[in-house]
Every structure is written in C-alpha cells, then in structure tokens.
Write a protein that holds these residues in place. Structure first.
Motif, short mmCIF file in Angstrom:
data_model
loop_
_atom_site.label_atom_id
_atom_site.label_comp_id
_atom_site.label_asym_id
_atom_site.label_seq_id
_atom_site.Cartn_x
_atom_site.Cartn_y
_atom_site.Cartn_z
N ARG A 79 5.23 21.64 -16.64
CA ARG A 79 6.20 20.54 -16.56
C ARG A 79 5.94 19.67 -15.34
O ARG A 79 6.47 18.57 -15.24
CB ARG A 79 7.61 21.10 -16.52
N ASN A 80 5.13 20.19 -14.42
CA ASN A 80 4.78 19.44 -13.21
C ASN A 80 3.28 19.42 -13.02
O ASN A 80 2.55 20.26 -13.58
CB ASN A 80 5.44 20.10 -11.98
N MET A 81 2.82 18.47 -12.24
CA MET A 81 1.41 18.41 -11.91
C MET A 81 1.04 19.62 -11.04
O MET A 81 1.81 20.01 -10.16
CB MET A 81 1.09 17.11 -11.15
N SER B 273 7.61 9.44 -18.25
CA SER B 273 8.46 8.25 -18.39
C SER B 273 8.20 7.31 -17.22
O SER B 273 7.56 7.69 -16.23
CB SER B 273 9.93 8.65 -18.42
N ASP B 274 8.71 6.10 -17.31
CA ASP B 274 8.54 5.14 -16.22
C ASP B 274 9.10 5.69 -14.91
O ASP B 274 8.50 5.55 -13.85
CB ASP B 274 9.25 3.82 -16.55
N ALA B 275 10.25 6.35 -14.98
CA ALA B 275 10.90 6.88 -13.77
C ALA B 275 10.12 8.01 -13.15
O ALA B 275 10.27 8.30 -11.96
CB ALA B 275 12.31 7.36 -14.12
N GLY B 276 9.26 8.65 -13.93
CA GLY B 276 8.50 9.78 -13.41
C GLY B 276 7.20 9.42 -12.73
O GLY B 276 6.51 10.30 -12.21
N LEU B 277 6.85 8.13 -12.72
CA LEU B 277 5.58 7.72 -12.12
C LEU B 277 5.76 7.34 -10.66
O LEU B 277 6.84 6.92 -10.24
CB LEU B 277 5.01 6.52 -12.89
N PRO B 278 4.70 7.47 -9.85
CA PRO B 278 4.77 7.01 -8.46
C PRO B 278 5.05 5.51 -8.40
O PRO B 278 4.78 4.78 -9.36
CB PRO B 278 3.38 7.34 -7.90
N ILE C 161 4.94 12.51 -11.89
CA ILE C 161 3.84 12.66 -10.94
C ILE C 161 4.38 12.37 -9.54
O ILE C 161 4.95 11.29 -9.32
CB ILE C 161 2.68 11.70 -11.27
N PRO C 162 4.24 13.30 -8.60
CA PRO C 162 4.79 13.08 -7.25
C PRO C 162 4.18 11.87 -6.55
O PRO C 162 3.04 11.48 -6.82
CB PRO C 162 4.43 14.37 -6.51
N GLU C 163 4.94 11.28 -5.66
CA GLU C 163 4.46 10.17 -4.85
C GLU C 163 3.25 10.64 -4.03
O GLU C 163 3.22 11.76 -3.52
CB GLU C 163 5.57 9.71 -3.91
N ASN C 164 2.23 9.81 -3.96
CA ASN C 164 1.01 10.08 -3.19
C ASN C 164 0.23 11.28 -3.70
O ASN C 164 -0.58 11.86 -2.97
CB ASN C 164 1.34 10.29 -1.70
#
Length: 352
Positions: A205-207, A250-255, A228-231
């Motif tokens: 569910r996570n990178m 989703s859009d909200a899940g992208l850096p 995807i976490p920031e950076n």
C-alpha cells in the motif's frame, strides 16, 4: 535533446557493461586437459551434452532430490521437478557453478540447508521461481548478480538478508505476498549495485522505503499503492524506468512536484485514480496515463513555456522530449489542445 541522448547512451552502456562482465565470466571455459577422470562423470538422472561439457541438464525428470554435481559444471538445469530440499552434499564438488535453475519445484525455506547456497562462491545466477518459499533465502553467496524469486509465497525478508550482496544487479520478487511490514529502513542495505528491482503483483500500500541509490528500473505494478512520499525520488536519483500501473494512486497521493524528476525516461501510471495529468520533467520520453479518470489536459502543467524557462536555456533544448503518450480510457471529452501537440514536437505516438 543532446542531454537525453547522452543519458540513454549512458544507461545502455552501464547496463551493457553489467551484462558484458557477466557473459564473459559465465562463458569462460576451462581447458578439458585440466580435468581428471571423475570430472567427466554424468549423473544417471541427467544429460551431459558432449558439445557443452560444463552444462548439466536434469529438468523435467520428476526428480525429488538433487544429484551429486560434478566439479566441471558451470550451468545446472533442475527446473520442473519435484525437488523439496537443497542440501549441501550434492554441491560439495561443484565449486565452479555460475548458474542454477530450480524453477518450478517444491522447495521451501525449511528445505534449504544453511550454507548450501552460500558455499557456491562463484554463483552468478540463481532461479527459484514458482516454488514454496515464504521468505527470501539466506545466506546467499556474495558473488550473486541475479536473484529470481517470482511466484513464490514470500512475505518476509529477514534482517540482513541482502547485507553482503553488493554484486547483485537484479532482484525479482514479483507475484509474492509482500506487505508493507516486510520492509525495514535497512532492508535493502548492502545492495550497492542493484539496477532492477521488481516487486509487482504483491500487496503493498506504500512505496518501499530506502531503496538502493543505484536503482534504475523500479517495477511496482499491480499493488495497492495509494501515495508517494514527498522527496521519495531523492534517494534513487538514477531511476529511469518507473512502473506503477494498476495501483490506487490519486492526485492527493502524489508529491507536490509530481514526477518532475530529470532521470525518469519511462513513466507508467495506467489504471490508477488520477483526475489530472501530473507534473513531469522535460526529459521524460514515454508517458502512460491510460485508464485513469482524467477529464482534461492542462498544457501548462506538463509543457514548460518560454516564460518559465531558466535564463540560460533555449526552448528547444529544455522543452519536452516526449515521444510516446497514452491517454485512452480516461474521461476526456474536449479535444486535445493544439498547443499541446505543438509543445511535444518530438511526439511520435499519441493514443487518446
């Protein structure tokens, strides 16, 4: 364009150098005059081709045990049998082994005797696909360059499993049972030369955290990754091929910067939940966005305009180098703007 071409040449050169080194190592043959009489023995269960004396073919024979391997053997084919265990004894004299194919057997972790694999100091390729493994086997030989574990039941990676595998360039863990809790921050520590990591078709569910810095090909298709976490990409500055098809992005899940990463050449985001085109870098060449929920294409997001260019860059050398774009299977009702087509002047294929 010159920068991108140079980067592609560099990717091919680096990848090629790995294969060249591997091929040279694998195909270097010993002089038969150096062998003794026992070296020419052939297990009765197997076939030893006279024209290929360093190979031992034992596949498709219904074997339940690994036969004693002669010392001359470099290539061992044991796929599609009924083997459940890997003991040390059959490999006592097999000090020259480079290649072992044990795909499609019934091997479990409990059946692998400790030291059976790590004693093979020259082993480069290990194939254990389609078995009954529940965790990545360990210990493994430091010499190993490719580890293929697809289609097992792997859900655990014991701490320190990869700590001595500094020569590993390819790790295939696709189609297993990996969850997010299988990874610690130091799980991949030691994989200094890893180029390709395949963890498609798991239950992530996570990178995955703290990937090796030299990773260039990252395949995470068919998981349940939501963000995807920031950076995140700062840790893998050489990643060039990124596959995240069939996830839940989703859009909200992208850096905030999207995929504005200069190293990425091929980006695959098909079958996700995106409603708009994410930011990309001018160096990107292939973009797969089909079967999302995109309603329109914002040219300003994915196409730098002269007003946004750095002062020392001309619009052609800095502008988008996209040559392949897929947008079919979305909810786009209005025609693609003409200025988008003008922007992607190198575009050869567009599927809408």
């Amino acid at each position: 364009m010159a920068t991108t071409v140079c980067f592609i040449i560099w990717v091919v050169f680096i990848t090629g150098s790995v294969w060249t080194r591997t091929v040279r190592q694998v195909y270097e043959l010993h002089d038969p005059e150096d062998w003794n009489e026992q070296d020419f023995d052939c297990p009765r269960e197997c076939f030893c081709p006279p024209s290929f004396p360093t190979a031992l073919y034992c596949e498709n024979r219904g074997l339940k045990e690994i036969p004693a391997i002669p010392s001359r053997i470099w290539y061992l084919y044991l796929e599609n049998n009924l083997i459940e265990t890997i003991p040390e004894k059959p490999f006592e004299n097999a000090t020259q082994l480079r290649w072992i194919n044990l795909n499609k057997n019934k091997i479990t972790n409990y059946g692998i005797e400790k030291g059976a694999l790590s004693q093979l100091k020259k082993l480069l390729f290990l194939f254990l696909e389609d078995n009954e493994l529940e965790e990545v086997p360990s210990p493994l030989p430091r010499s190993l360059e490719q580890l293929q574990l697809a289609r097992n039941k792997v859900s655990r990676i014991p701490q320190g499993t990869f700590s001595n595998l500094e020569n590993l360039t390819l790790l295939d863990l696709q189609h297993n049972k990996l969850l997010d809790n299988a990874f610690q921050r130091d799980t991949f520590k030691g994989l200094k030369n890893l180029i390709q990591l395949n963890m498609a078709k798991n239950a992530l569910r996570n990178m995955p955290p703290r990937l090796p810095a030299n990773t260039m090909q990252l395949f995470l298709d068919n998981n349940s990754i939501e963000g995807i976490p920031e950076n995140y990409f700062n840790v893998i500055p050489k990643v060039a091929f990124l596959r995240l098809n069939h996830n839940k992005l989703s859009d909200a899940g992208l850096p905030s910067s999207g995929f504005d990463v200069s190293s990425i050449l091929d980006l695959q985001l098909s079958h996700n939940r995106l409603t708009k085109v994410p930011r990309i870098n001018a160096h990107l060449q292939h973009l797969h966005l089909d079967h999302n929920k995109i309603k329109n294409v914002n040219v300003s997001v994915i196409c730098p305009t002269p007003a946004t260019l750095p002062a020392d860059q001309d619009s052609f050398s800095y502008g988008p180098h996209l040559s392949y774009l897929r947008l079919d299977g979305n909810e786009i009702r209005s025609p693609i703007p003409m200025d988008l087509m003008t922007c992607f002047r190198l575009l050869q294929t567009i599927i809408i």
